[in-house]
Design a protein around this motif. Sequence first.
Motif, PDB file in Angstrom:
ATOM      1  N   LEU A 117       0.831  -1.204   0.000  1.00 46.91           N
ATOM      2  CA  LEU A 117       0.000   0.000   0.000  1.00 46.91           C
ATOM      3  C   LEU A 117       0.866   1.255   0.000  1.00 46.91           C
ATOM      4  CD1 LEU A 117      -2.896  -0.896   2.478  1.00 46.91           C
ATOM      5  CD2 LEU A 117      -2.666  -1.405   0.046  1.00 46.91           C
ATOM      6  N   ALA A 118       1.960   1.222   0.761  1.00 44.52           N
ATOM      7  CA  ALA A 118       2.860   2.377   0.813  1.00 44.52           C
ATOM      8  C   ALA A 118       3.458   2.653  -0.565  1.00 44.52           C
ATOM      9  CB  ALA A 118       3.971   2.127   1.834  1.00 44.52           C
ATOM     10  N   GLU A 119       3.828   1.606  -1.295  1.00 43.58           N
ATOM     11  CA  GLU A 119       4.378   1.778  -2.639  1.00 43.58           C
ATOM     12  C   GLU A 119       3.333   2.357  -3.591  1.00 43.58           C
ATOM     13  OE1 GLU A 119       5.988  -1.875  -4.053  1.00 43.58           O
ATOM     14  OE2 GLU A 119       7.473  -2.052  -2.459  1.00 43.58           O
ATOM     15  N   ARG A 120       2.107   1.870  -3.492  1.00 49.27           N
ATOM     16  CA  ARG A 120       1.044   2.354  -4.374  1.00 49.27           C
ATOM     17  C   ARG A 120       0.700   3.816  -4.078  1.00 49.27           C
ATOM     18  NH1 ARG A 120      -3.241  -2.160  -3.123  1.00 49.27           N
ATOM     19  NH2 ARG A 120      -4.665  -0.657  -4.100  1.00 49.27           N
ATOM     20  N   LEU A 121       0.683   4.180  -2.802  1.00 48.42           N
ATOM     21  CA  LEU A 121       0.402   5.567  -2.431  1.00 48.42           C
ATOM     22  C   LEU A 121       1.507   6.491  -2.938  1.00 48.42           C
ATOM     23  CD1 LEU A 121      -0.841   5.001   1.222  1.00 48.42           C
ATOM     24  CD2 LEU A 121      -2.222   5.938  -0.647  1.00 48.42           C
ATOM     25  N   THR A 122       2.750   6.069  -2.795  1.00 46.72           N
ATOM     26  CA  THR A 122       3.882   6.870  -3.257  1.00 46.72           C
ATOM     27  C   THR A 122       3.806   7.091  -4.766  1.00 46.72           C
ATOM     28  OG1 THR A 122       5.290   6.034  -1.465  1.00 46.72           O
ATOM     29  CG2 THR A 122       6.392   6.999  -3.374  1.00 46.72           C
ATOM     30  N   ALA A 123       3.429   6.030  -5.491  1.00 51.54           N
ATOM     31  CA  ALA A 123       3.310   6.148  -6.946  1.00 51.54           C
ATOM     32  C   ALA A 123       2.210   7.136  -7.327  1.00 51.54           C
ATOM     33  CB  ALA A 123       3.024   4.778  -7.557  1.00 51.54           C
ATOM     34  N   MET A 124       1.100   7.128  -6.601  1.00 54.94           N
ATOM     35  CA  MET A 124      -0.002   8.047  -6.910  1.00 54.94           C
ATOM     36  C   MET A 124       0.383   9.498  -6.656  1.00 54.94           C
ATOM     37  SD  MET A 124      -3.655   6.393  -5.893  1.00 54.94           S
ATOM     38  CE  MET A 124      -3.273   6.198  -4.167  1.00 54.94           C
ATOM     39  N   LEU A 125       1.291   9.725  -5.714  1.00 48.48           N
ATOM     40  CA  LEU A 125       1.673  11.087  -5.360  1.00 48.48           C
ATOM     41  C   LEU A 125       2.675  11.693  -6.332  1.00 48.48           C
ATOM     42  CD1 LEU A 125       1.993  10.761  -1.474  1.00 48.48           C
ATOM     43  CD2 LEU A 125       0.312  12.117  -2.740  1.00 48.48           C
ATOM     44  N   ALA A 126       3.176  10.888  -7.255  1.00 53.09           N
ATOM     45  CA  ALA A 126       4.211  11.369  -8.168  1.00 53.09           C
ATOM     46  C   ALA A 126       3.744  12.570  -8.984  1.00 53.09           C
ATOM     47  CB  ALA A 126       4.652  10.236  -9.098  1.00 53.09           C
ATOM     48  N   ASP A 127       2.465  12.598  -9.328  1.00 50.61           N
ATOM     49  CA  ASP A 127       1.945  13.687 -10.161  1.00 50.61           C
ATOM     50  C   ASP A 127       1.089  14.677  -9.375  1.00 50.61           C
ATOM     51  OD1 ASP A 127       3.113  12.560 -12.457  1.00 50.61           O
ATOM     52  OD2 ASP A 127       1.415  11.191 -12.695  1.00 50.61           O
ATOM     53  N   VAL A 128       1.174  14.642  -8.058  1.00 51.24           N
ATOM     54  CA  VAL A 128       0.373  15.533  -7.216  1.00 51.24           C
ATOM     55  C   VAL A 128       1.289  16.558  -6.572  1.00 51.24           C
ATOM     56  CG1 VAL A 128      -1.146  15.680  -5.214  1.00 51.24           C
ATOM     57  CG2 VAL A 128      -1.326  13.733  -6.774  1.00 51.24           C
ATOM     58  N   GLU A 129       0.984  17.856  -6.779  1.00 54.26           N
ATOM     59  CA  GLU A 129       1.865  18.911  -6.291  1.00 54.26           C
ATOM     60  C   GLU A 129       1.626  19.340  -4.841  1.00 54.26           C
ATOM     61  OE1 GLU A 129       1.929  22.207  -8.913  1.00 54.26           O
ATOM     62  OE2 GLU A 129       2.600  21.046 -10.657  1.00 54.26           O
ATOM     63  N   PRO A 130       0.382  19.554  -4.413  1.00 53.76           N
ATOM     64  CA  PRO A 130       0.183  20.078  -3.051  1.00 53.76           C
ATOM     65  C   PRO A 130       0.753  19.133  -1.987  1.00 53.76           C
ATOM     66  CG  PRO A 130      -1.837  20.212  -4.336  1.00 53.76           C
ATOM     67  CD  PRO A 130      -0.879  19.354  -5.112  1.00 53.76           C
ATOM     68  N   PRO A 131       1.119  19.654  -0.827  1.00 57.11           N
ATOM     69  CA  PRO A 131       1.644  18.784   0.232  1.00 57.11           C
ATOM     70  C   PRO A 131       0.564  17.894   0.812  1.00 57.11           C
ATOM     71  CG  PRO A 131       1.290  21.003   1.075  1.00 57.11           C
ATOM     72  CD  PRO A 131       1.072  21.066  -0.410  1.00 57.11           C
ATOM     73  N   VAL A 132       0.970  16.718   1.267  1.00 51.56           N
ATOM     74  CA  VAL A 132       0.051  15.822   1.973  1.00 51.56           C
ATOM     75  C   VAL A 132      -0.118  16.340   3.396  1.00 51.56           C
ATOM     76  CG1 VAL A 132      -0.348  13.479   2.779  1.00 51.56           C
ATOM     77  CG2 VAL A 132       0.782  13.849   0.576  1.00 51.56           C
ATOM     78  N   LEU A 133      -1.367  16.534   3.819  1.00 50.16           N
ATOM     79  CA  LEU A 133      -1.639  17.085   5.145  1.00 50.16           C
ATOM     80  C   LEU A 133      -2.116  16.033   6.138  1.00 50.16           C
ATOM     81  CD1 LEU A 133      -3.399  20.447   4.185  1.00 50.16           C
ATOM     82  CD2 LEU A 133      -0.968  19.997   4.580  1.00 50.16           C
TER      83      LEU A 133
END
Length: 388
Positions: A117-133
């Motif tokens: 799950l951690a790997e999949r979440l990291t991959a999804m964040l590759a194209d997301v600019e705002p910070p994770v809150l």
Amino acid sequence: MSEMASAGELLELVRTGQASTRTDLRRLTGLSRTAVVARVSALVDAGLLLLGEELASTGGRPPGALVFNHDAGVVLAVAIGRSRSQLAVFDLEGRELAGDTRDHGVGISAQELMPQLAERLTAMLADVEPPVLGIGMSLPGIVDPEKIVSVDSPVMGGWDGVDLAPYLRQVADVPIYLANDADVLARSELFGPGEKPRNALVVKASTGLGMGVIADGRIIPGAMGAAGEIGHTRLDSAGELPCRCGSTGCLETIAGGWALVARLVESGVQAGHVRDLVASALAGDAVARGLLRESGRHLGELLAIAINLLNPEVVVIGGDMGQAFDLYTAGVRESVYARSTALATRDLRFMPATHADSAGLVGCAALAIDHILAPASVDARLTAPIVD
């Protein structure tokens, strides 16, 4: 509100549509003009509010307007079930920006699944600019939201007591909010635009059976987070049938998805999950249809008691069996109307989950967003020291 109304409380007024200008904020809070300007400036500097002047050139609000900046950050939603994990990235308004849903083996351990799950979440964040809150997560059964662990989950053997936070902090070192799957389903009904129920029972009818309780617009978790654990309530009609929780005679033994699938297989129909049962029922299989309706009747026996006690305005049916809403709810109605008082059912409505198959993800996102944007959390963020 009073002269002590905080910046976080002002943001809540703008975010919920109660205020759109500084004048509105002064009228609603009683704050002085200077106090409102100071608080609004702090929220603008933090990126949580946008000014109308900044939007006018792009056809936005008129000068003087205040707009909540839903692009100030994102939250991660992690809905884990017995055989499927749903992941998504949401903006602060609750719009899904990216998603990833996959099946996994029944009985998979936390030590095996969580790194995936951690790997999949990291991959999804590759194209997301705002910070994770923040991260909102759900699990079946009873959970400890402080320790971020499962406490008692018959459906997720071996997960109880496993510290889940370290896996997610590899993705983002942010607050993690954990709730059980029925509670996040209920939370999804309170999130987003449109009319919200004030008093409701929100049923998750899937592999297991659970229920979220909404009373006076708030979710009621119970003293130990175990409110709504209807699946493991003993029912006379279940006799001494063994349950996966280790007890006997639980509602799930005759109405849970796992028990229904076993009976469907015994009839000669191939099925590995309750979703297969539902698909067979919707395709017209008489055995599958009969099993779903019978499950609804048994569930209705217990719901009738809850309806008499809590007098909800609506019963929401979600989960995999909720995908066959009309068929399943027909069975529920039979028992509810036969066993509940006339007054309790006079104006009672039955409705499918608002967000359908995405309800768990929406509820997880709402769990994180509601905590992150709570006035106290916003105020703490504004006063936190900056760390280089």
